[in-house]
Design a protein around this motif. Structure first.
Motif, PDB file in Angstrom:
ATOM      1  N   UNK A 155      19.590  13.891   7.020  1.00 51.97           N
ATOM      2  CA  UNK A 155      18.692  14.852   6.380  1.00 51.97           C
ATOM      3  C   UNK A 155      17.638  15.323   7.368  1.00 51.97           C
ATOM      4  N   UNK A 156      17.079  14.394   8.107  1.00 47.91           N
ATOM      5  CA  UNK A 156      16.042  14.736   9.077  1.00 47.91           C
ATOM      6  C   UNK A 156      16.569  15.726  10.112  1.00 47.91           C
ATOM      7  N   UNK A 157      17.759  15.484  10.630  1.00 48.34           N
ATOM      8  CA  UNK A 157      18.352  16.389  11.612  1.00 48.34           C
ATOM      9  C   UNK A 157      18.670  17.750  10.998  1.00 48.34           C
ATOM     10  N   UNK A 158      19.159  17.736   9.756  1.00 50.15           N
ATOM     11  CA  UNK A 158      19.559  18.986   9.111  1.00 50.15           C
ATOM     12  C   UNK A 158      18.373  19.897   8.824  1.00 50.15           C
ATOM     13  N   UNK A 159      17.201  19.325   8.563  1.00 53.13           N
ATOM     14  CA  UNK A 159      16.066  20.157   8.163  1.00 53.13           C
ATOM     15  C   UNK A 159      14.974  20.294   9.210  1.00 53.13           C
ATOM     16  N   UNK A 160      15.120  19.643  10.359  1.00 52.72           N
ATOM     17  CA  UNK A 160      14.017  19.664  11.320  1.00 52.72           C
ATOM     18  C   UNK A 160      13.720  21.059  11.863  1.00 52.72           C
ATOM     19  N   UNK A 161      14.721  21.924  11.915  1.00 54.65           N
ATOM     20  CA  UNK A 161      14.499  23.263  12.454  1.00 54.65           C
ATOM     21  C   UNK A 161      14.233  24.313  11.379  1.00 54.65           C
ATOM     22  N   UNK A 162      14.246  23.898  10.124  1.00 50.92           N
ATOM     23  CA  UNK A 162      13.984  24.851   9.049  1.00 50.92           C
ATOM     24  C   UNK A 162      12.485  25.110   8.933  1.00 50.92           C
ATOM     25  N   UNK A 163      12.105  26.355   8.662  1.00 50.71           N
ATOM     26  CA  UNK A 163      10.678  26.626   8.470  1.00 50.71           C
ATOM     27  C   UNK A 163      10.190  26.000   7.167  1.00 50.71           C
ATOM     28  N   UNK A 164       8.909  25.657   7.124  1.00 50.43           N
ATOM     29  CA  UNK A 164       8.348  25.078   5.908  1.00 50.43           C
ATOM     30  C   UNK A 164       8.355  26.079   4.760  1.00 50.43           C
ATOM     31  N   UNK A 165       8.083  27.329   5.082  1.00 51.76           N
ATOM     32  CA  UNK A 165       8.054  28.384   4.065  1.00 51.76           C
ATOM     33  C   UNK A 165       8.923  29.538   4.544  1.00 51.76           C
ATOM     34  N   UNK A 166       9.817  29.973   3.683  1.00 52.28           N
ATOM     35  CA  UNK A 166      10.647  31.133   4.005  1.00 52.28           C
ATOM     36  C   UNK A 166       9.892  32.376   3.548  1.00 52.28           C
ATOM     37  N   UNK A 167       9.168  32.965   4.486  1.00 51.92           N
ATOM     38  CA  UNK A 167       8.251  34.065   4.191  1.00 51.92           C
ATOM     39  C   UNK A 167       8.938  35.230   3.490  1.00 51.92           C
ATOM     40  N   UNK A 168      10.140  35.594   3.925  1.00 51.44           N
ATOM     41  CA  UNK A 168      10.839  36.726   3.319  1.00 51.44           C
ATOM     42  C   UNK A 168      11.151  36.467   1.847  1.00 51.44           C
ATOM     43  N   UNK A 169      11.603  35.270   1.557  1.00 54.31           N
ATOM     44  CA  UNK A 169      11.937  34.929   0.172  1.00 54.31           C
ATOM     45  C   UNK A 169      10.673  34.830  -0.686  1.00 54.31           C
ATOM     46  N   UNK A 170       9.622  34.262  -0.119  1.00 54.98           N
ATOM     47  CA  UNK A 170       8.356  34.142  -0.832  1.00 54.98           C
ATOM     48  C   UNK A 170       7.807  35.515  -1.201  1.00 54.98           C
ATOM     49  N   UNK A 171       7.844  36.450  -0.260  1.00 59.99           N
ATOM     50  CA  UNK A 171       7.339  37.805  -0.521  1.00 59.99           C
ATOM     51  C   UNK A 171       8.141  38.479  -1.628  1.00 59.99           C
ATOM     52  N   UNK A 172       9.452  38.297  -1.589  1.00 60.25           N
ATOM     53  CA  UNK A 172      10.315  38.900  -2.612  1.00 60.25           C
ATOM     54  C   UNK A 172       9.982  38.343  -4.002  1.00 60.25           C
ATOM     55  N   UNK A 173       9.835  37.035  -4.096  1.00 58.79           N
ATOM     56  CA  UNK A 173       9.542  36.408  -5.394  1.00 58.79           C
ATOM     57  C   UNK A 173       8.141  36.792  -5.873  1.00 58.79           C
ATOM     58  N   UNK A 174       7.174  36.833  -4.962  1.00 58.99           N
ATOM     59  CA  UNK A 174       5.820  37.238  -5.349  1.00 58.99           C
ATOM     60  C   UNK A 174       5.826  38.653  -5.924  1.00 58.99           C
ATOM     61  N   UNK A 175       6.584  39.529  -5.300  1.00 57.50           N
ATOM     62  CA  UNK A 175       6.673  40.911  -5.788  1.00 57.50           C
ATOM     63  C   UNK A 175       7.295  40.941  -7.185  1.00 57.50           C
ATOM     64  N   UNK A 208       7.303  38.532  -9.419  1.00 59.28           N
ATOM     65  CA  UNK A 208       6.365  37.951 -10.383  1.00 59.28           C
ATOM     66  C   UNK A 208       5.301  38.976 -10.758  1.00 59.28           C
ATOM     67  N   UNK A 209       4.773  39.684  -9.758  1.00 66.20           N
ATOM     68  CA  UNK A 209       3.735  40.686 -10.020  1.00 66.20           C
ATOM     69  C   UNK A 209       4.242  41.819 -10.901  1.00 66.20           C
ATOM     70  N   UNK A 210       5.505  42.208 -10.696  1.00 68.08           N
ATOM     71  CA  UNK A 210       6.055  43.319 -11.476  1.00 68.08           C
ATOM     72  C   UNK A 210       6.685  42.861 -12.784  1.00 68.08           C
ATOM     73  N   UNK A 211       6.740  41.544 -13.000  1.00 71.81           N
ATOM     74  CA  UNK A 211       7.303  41.018 -14.245  1.00 71.81           C
ATOM     75  C   UNK A 211       8.818  41.039 -14.294  1.00 71.81           C
ATOM     76  N   UNK A 212       9.463  41.112 -13.135  1.00 70.95           N
ATOM     77  CA  UNK A 212      10.929  41.165 -13.105  1.00 70.95           C
ATOM     78  C   UNK A 212      11.564  39.865 -12.623  1.00 70.95           C
ATOM     79  N   UNK A 213      10.758  38.838 -12.407  1.00 72.82           N
ATOM     80  CA  UNK A 213      11.294  37.552 -11.931  1.00 72.82           C
ATOM     81  C   UNK A 213      11.941  36.815 -13.094  1.00 72.82           C
ATOM     82  N   UNK A 214      13.224  36.506 -12.949  1.00 78.01           N
ATOM     83  CA  UNK A 214      13.960  35.803 -13.999  1.00 78.01           C
ATOM     84  C   UNK A 214      14.790  34.685 -13.382  1.00 78.01           C
ATOM     85  N   UNK A 215      14.852  33.579 -14.088  1.00 73.73           N
ATOM     86  CA  UNK A 215      15.664  32.442 -13.665  1.00 73.73           C
ATOM     87  C   UNK A 215      16.539  32.053 -14.847  1.00 73.73           C
TER      88      UNK A 215
END
Length: 101
Positions: free
Chosen positions: A53-73, A75-82
């Motif tokens: 697990x440590x090797x698999x995730x050591x190079x992953x960023x803590x926050x995926x900025x592109x995905x975060x921005x998409x979800x924030x948008x 949520x703001x527009x009320x179109x986020x559904x799970x």
């Protein structure tokens, strides 16, 4: 950190490949190199899983900025559904990872 289904599948595949790669013949070769009677040690399954697990995730960023921005948008527009299925998959996936780690 959130772990995706693909990451879980990749982790499980890597774990299975590692176990298959360390065949009895390979173990005998390693034992000869290190003279097993002098260097007798074992690594627990938990330690192996942790290392994978440590090797698999050591190079992953803590926050995926592109995905975060998409979800924030969304949520703001009320179109986020799970869907219920997505929630269930994440719960089961995280439970599996917790069992391995």
């Amino acid at each position: 950190m959130i772990i995706s289904n693909n990451q879980i599948r990749n982790l499980l595949n890597q774990y299975l490949k590692q176990d298959a790669a360390f065949s009895p013949n390979r173990k005998a070769e390693v034992s000869k190199l290190f003279k097993e009677e002098v260097y007798n040690f074992t690594v627990s399954q938990d330690a192996k899983a942790y290392s994978l697990v440590k090797e698999a995730i050591k190079d992953l960023p803590d926050i995926r900025e592109d995905r975060l921005a998409k979800i924030q948008k969304q949520v703001k527009t009320g179109t986020y559904e799970v869907t219920n299925e997505e929630v269930a998959e994440k719960m089961i996936g995280r439970s599996l990872v917790d069992e391995l780690v």
